[in-house]
Every structure is written in C-alpha cells, then in structure tokens.
Motif scaffolding. Structure first.
Motif, PDB file in Angstrom:
ATOM      1  N   ALA A 230     -11.751  36.574   6.419  1.00 16.30           N
ATOM      2  CA  ALA A 230     -10.568  36.015   5.760  1.00 16.30           C
ATOM      3  C   ALA A 230     -10.109  36.900   4.607  1.00 16.30           C
ATOM      4  CB  ALA A 230     -10.871  34.601   5.265  1.00 16.30           C
ATOM      5  N   LEU A 236      -3.761  35.901   5.891  1.00 15.57           N
ATOM      6  CA  LEU A 236      -4.505  34.652   5.821  1.00 15.57           C
ATOM      7  C   LEU A 236      -4.713  34.220   4.372  1.00 15.57           C
ATOM      8  CD1 LEU A 236      -7.280  35.076   8.544  1.00 15.57           C
ATOM      9  CD2 LEU A 236      -5.044  33.977   8.738  1.00 15.57           C
ATOM     10  N   ARG A 341       2.009  27.905   8.301  1.00 18.78           N
ATOM     11  CA  ARG A 341       0.633  28.318   7.997  1.00 18.78           C
ATOM     12  C   ARG A 341      -0.255  28.151   9.225  1.00 18.78           C
ATOM     13  NH1 ARG A 341      -1.367  24.776   4.750  1.00 18.78           N
ATOM     14  NH2 ARG A 341       0.470  23.616   4.077  1.00 18.78           N
ATOM     15  N   HIS A 342      -0.142  27.018   9.894  1.00 20.96           N
ATOM     16  CA  HIS A 342      -0.961  26.785  11.088  1.00 20.96           C
ATOM     17  C   HIS A 342      -0.580  27.749  12.217  1.00 20.96           C
ATOM     18  CE1 HIS A 342      -2.502  23.169   9.173  1.00 20.96           C
ATOM     19  NE2 HIS A 342      -3.336  23.041  10.185  1.00 20.96           N
ATOM     20  N   TRP A 345      -2.361  30.972  11.504  1.00 24.58           N
ATOM     21  CA  TRP A 345      -3.790  30.814  11.781  1.00 24.58           C
ATOM     22  C   TRP A 345      -4.071  30.842  13.289  1.00 24.58           C
ATOM     23  CZ3 TRP A 345      -4.225  25.917   8.187  1.00 24.58           C
ATOM     24  CH2 TRP A 345      -4.108  26.326   6.857  1.00 24.58           C
ATOM     25  N   ILE A 349      -5.945  34.449  14.690  1.00 21.34           N
ATOM     26  CA  ILE A 349      -7.389  34.457  14.450  1.00 21.34           C
ATOM     27  C   ILE A 349      -8.127  34.508  15.778  1.00 21.34           C
ATOM     28  CG2 ILE A 349      -9.341  33.166  13.502  1.00 21.34           C
ATOM     29  CD1 ILE A 349      -7.367  31.939  11.474  1.00 21.34           C
ATOM     30  N   ARG A 354     -12.589  31.407  15.030  1.00 23.47           N
ATOM     31  CA  ARG A 354     -11.669  30.280  14.850  1.00 23.47           C
ATOM     32  C   ARG A 354     -12.318  29.101  14.149  1.00 23.47           C
ATOM     33  NH1 ARG A 354      -8.743  28.555  12.731  1.00 23.47           N
ATOM     34  NH2 ARG A 354      -6.818  27.452  13.116  1.00 23.47           N
ATOM     35  N   LEU A 357     -13.014  29.938  10.328  1.00 21.02           N
ATOM     36  CA  LEU A 357     -11.771  29.967   9.559  1.00 21.02           C
ATOM     37  C   LEU A 357     -11.149  28.574   9.454  1.00 21.02           C
ATOM     38  CD1 LEU A 357     -10.480  32.561   8.288  1.00 21.02           C
ATOM     39  CD2 LEU A 357     -12.323  32.961   9.896  1.00 21.02           C
ATOM     40  N   GLU A 361      -9.905  26.699   6.158  1.00 21.79           N
ATOM     41  CA  GLU A 361      -8.603  26.036   6.097  1.00 21.79           C
ATOM     42  C   GLU A 361      -8.754  24.598   5.607  1.00 21.79           C
ATOM     43  OE1 GLU A 361      -7.458  26.542  10.134  1.00 21.79           O
ATOM     44  OE2 GLU A 361      -7.552  28.724   9.939  1.00 21.79           O
TER      45      GLU A 361
END
Length: 435
Positions: A230, A236, A341-342, A345, A349, A354, A357, A361
C-alpha cells in the motif's frame, strides 16, 4: 438533426440511472448482497439495543461511551489479521465462520438479557467479540465481491452496495429503536439472531471462488507485506489519506444532539442522523454517470471537497430542513467519493493482496468517523456547535487540497492508462471463464 429537449432528458436519465447489470449477471453477487443486507439490519438493531440496555443497567454516560472503546482494538487487530487470512484461506469459508461467530455473540446477548440480573460487563466483552468477528468477515467478503464481478462492473457493484447499505442505515436504527423501546433488549437480540440464520442460508449457497494467484500464508510478515504494498502505491495512499482526513475533520455525528437543540427541534434528531444516508442513497440511485469517468483520483478529490463544503454551508443554515438538505448533499458527495475509491481499489489491486488491502481499507473508513466525533466534541467545547461543524468542514476542504498537492500520482490517476489497472485487466483476461 439536433436532439429535442425531451430526447435529451431521456438520454440524461439513462446515463444517470443506476447500473443493475451486476445484479442481473452474478448470482453470487446477489447472494452476498442479500446476506449483507439482512446481517446489517440485525446488527443495527443490536447497535441500538446495546447502549439502551447499558443505560438501563448503569445510568452512566461514561459506561455507554466505553462500549465503542471496547470495540476499537479488536476492530484494528482483527481487521489487519482478517485481511491476512483472506489472502491465505478460503474466503467463502472465512465469511461463513465469521457469520456463525457473530450469530453466537447475539445469542450470548440474548441469554444475558433473559437472565434475572443482566450483567453490564457482558455487553463490553460480547461487543469486543462481535467487532472482531465483523472485522475478520469484512476483508474476505469484499475480496469475494471483487472476484464475482467483472472489473468494469466494480463501480456499479459498489453503488448497489451503497443503496442497500445506506437504506439499512436509515431503516435499521429506526426499527431498532421501536423494537427495544416497545419490547426490550431481549427481543432485539432475538431478531438479530434470526437475521444471522437467514444470512447463513444465503452464504452457504455462494460458490467457492478460485484465486488468480497462489495463496500467501497468513503471518505477521504477510501483514507487513500488505502495508508495504500500500505504501508504495501513491494512488492507494491517496484514497486512504483523503478519506481519513475528510472524516476526521468533517464527520460530526456527536454534534447532532446539540445541533437539534440549537435548532429548537429536538424531535428532529433522527432526521439529522438520517440525512447523510438519504443523500448517499440518492447518489447511488443516480450513479450511472460514474461509469463514464476515468480520472478517479481527481473525482475523489472533488467529491471529498464537496463533502466538506456542504458541511460548512450546513453550519450556517437557520432551520432544521436546510441543515438536513446540506447534510444530505454532504452524504451524497461522500458516497461519490466512496464509489471512486472502491473502483480504484478493486480495479488495480492484485488478487494476492486483495484481502490484506481490504483490511487496511476497513481501518481507513472506520477510524475516520471515530476521530471526527472526538474532534467535533473538542472543538465544540472551545467554540460551540456551529463553530465545530463549520470549522470541521473547512478543515476538510483544506486537508483534501493538501493531499491533492502532495500526491500528484493520485491526482493524475486514470483507469485507462494506469499501469496497475492495465495489469489487472490483463490478468483477468487470462483467467478461464467460469459458470
């Protein structure tokens, strides 16, 4: 020939309409979404019942406040560990086992409420256990959703999750308050147990989803590797830092009881709490346009700034309905920020990271509101409710601008050219088709 106004309006409506293709095309997404909905409703009913019962048992403001503190450390530890095991073990099994654990915590609350002398300490211990199980479940559930949807459906998928989640956030506490006030905590916990049983019926029908990469054994080292991954990704880090800053400065739920009194509308307290959820639902229902946006970093910056600006305006509004309006606008802006944001991600990623992270999140969007309430209370003590609300929104706008300046790679993120987005699309393209 130019379009008529009516045809232009129809075209705009189609462009903004919520994209339901993830629901139509993915049976597993429907099952996971249904499970999450009934779990959220039951959890929110219990969320209302626990402080109510603690108040009845102790009559202490401090005792009620300490319930959230008891949940904080398990949330942090289990969120990180949950991310690590999500990348090491069968994610479907982790979600199911966590759901069983959550169901058992509600059974314990039910038993405690039914005994002749309910114990306050049980609420702390069980609250901590529930926070731990929920934090273990979250990363695996999100990683599963990432695998049952196509990459180009990620934004639409999260918008649908937003509609479901925010509808639950509006209806759940209202139902919880009615149930606990009318029938008592035991009935509330019983309803929660029933929702977990329904959720488990849906979860066991979700198919086992294969991985794109070899599993990484869960360990402290693997958690550190996730954090290092990250940290090397400015895009990110931008999503995490902007969200934490926006929430820490402009989230002010702790002010609402005082704001309702200031507006001479104490009975409108529930309206203030619901405003953000109403705005989020409306933003989700009109989110079709987000599928046509590719500069997701810039979109997060604009939306997070809009959230803070709307909070500033709300602080100056003279009546409860105008405050509600701008808090709803703030909630809508926050939902749009969350959509993008999602999308970053889930489109960039690698599957091998996943889960870990997703744990990070979870911490990024859980700690911000907690910090925000603490900040709001401190600033209100110094300058009053309106000062705290408005200053918090202004600080949010300034902090987001600072993040945008300090993280040019995040600001310039473009899904069409980003190396991580291109690599993930290539990896998915090579994956064998599944039924």
């Amino acid at each position: 020939m130019s379009e008529t106004p009516a045809r232009s309006l129809r075209s705009l409506a189609r462009r903004m309409r919520l994209d339901l293709s993830p629901l139509r095309e993915s049976r597993d997404f429907r099952l996971l979404l249904g499970s999450n909905l009934v779990t959220q409703i039951g959890t929110l009913i219990t969320m209302v019942a626990v402080p109510y019962q603690m108040k009845e048992l102790t009559g202490s403001y401090l005792a009620v406040g300490l319930v959230s503190l008891a949940e904080f450390i398990p949330m942090v530890v289990c969120g990180l560990w949950g991310g690590a095991i999500a990348d090491a073990l069968d994610r479907r099994k982790i979600v199911i086992v966590s759901e069983v654990g959550l169901c058992l915590t509600s059974v314990l609350l039910l038993v405690n409420a039914l005994v002749p002398a309910p114990q306050a300490w049980v609420l702390y211990v069980v609250g901590a256990l529930a926070a731990g199980f929920g934090s273990v479940r979250g990363p695996s559930e999100q990683a599963l959703i990432n695998r049952v949807l196509r990459l180009d459906q990620m934004t639409a998928g999260f918008a649908i999750q937003g509609v479901i989640g925010n509808t639950a956030m509006i209806a759940g506490p209202a139902a919880g308050g009615l149930i606990v006030a009318s029938f008592g905590p035991a009935t509330s916990y019983g309803v929660d147990v029933a929702t977990f049983l329904i959720s488990l019926v849906l979860l066991v029908r979700v198919r086992t989803v294969s991985r794109l990469d070899d599993a990484t054994p869960a360990s402290f080292r693997s958690m550190v590797e996730g954090v290092r991954y990250a940290l090397k990704r400015a895009d990110l880090m931008g999503t995490y830092l902007v969200d934490i800053a926006a929430m820490a400065f402009a989230s002010s739920n702790a002010l609402y009881p005082f704001l309702a009194d200031d507006l001479r509308a104490p009975k409108a307290l529930g309206l203030l709490y619901a405003a953000g959820g109403v705005g989020s639902v409306l933003a989700s229902l009109t989110s079709g346009w987000t599928n046509h946006v590719h500069r997701h970093g810039r979109a997060v910056i604009v939306a997070a700034s809009g959230w803070g600006a709307a909070v500033v305006v709300a602080a100056f509004m003279p009546n409860v309905w105008l405050v509600f309006l701008f808090l709803a606008i703030a909630g809508g802006a926050d939902m749009v920020s969350g959509l993008f944001r999602h999308t970053i991600w889930n489109q960039t990623i690698p599957d091998e990271y996943r889960g870990r992270l997703a744990g990070i999140e979870l911490l990024s969007y859980s700690t911000g509101p907690m910090l925000g309430d603490a900040r709001a209370g401190f600033m209100a003590q110094l300058g009053g409710t309106r000062f705290s609300l408005g200053a918090g929104g202004a600080l949010c706008v300034g902090a987001v601008a600072l993040m945008a300046t300090a993280l040019p790679k995040f600001r310039a993120y473009d899904a069409r050219t980003d190396e991580y987005a291109l690599a993930e699309r290539a990896r998915r393209a090579e994956e064998p088709a599944t039924a």
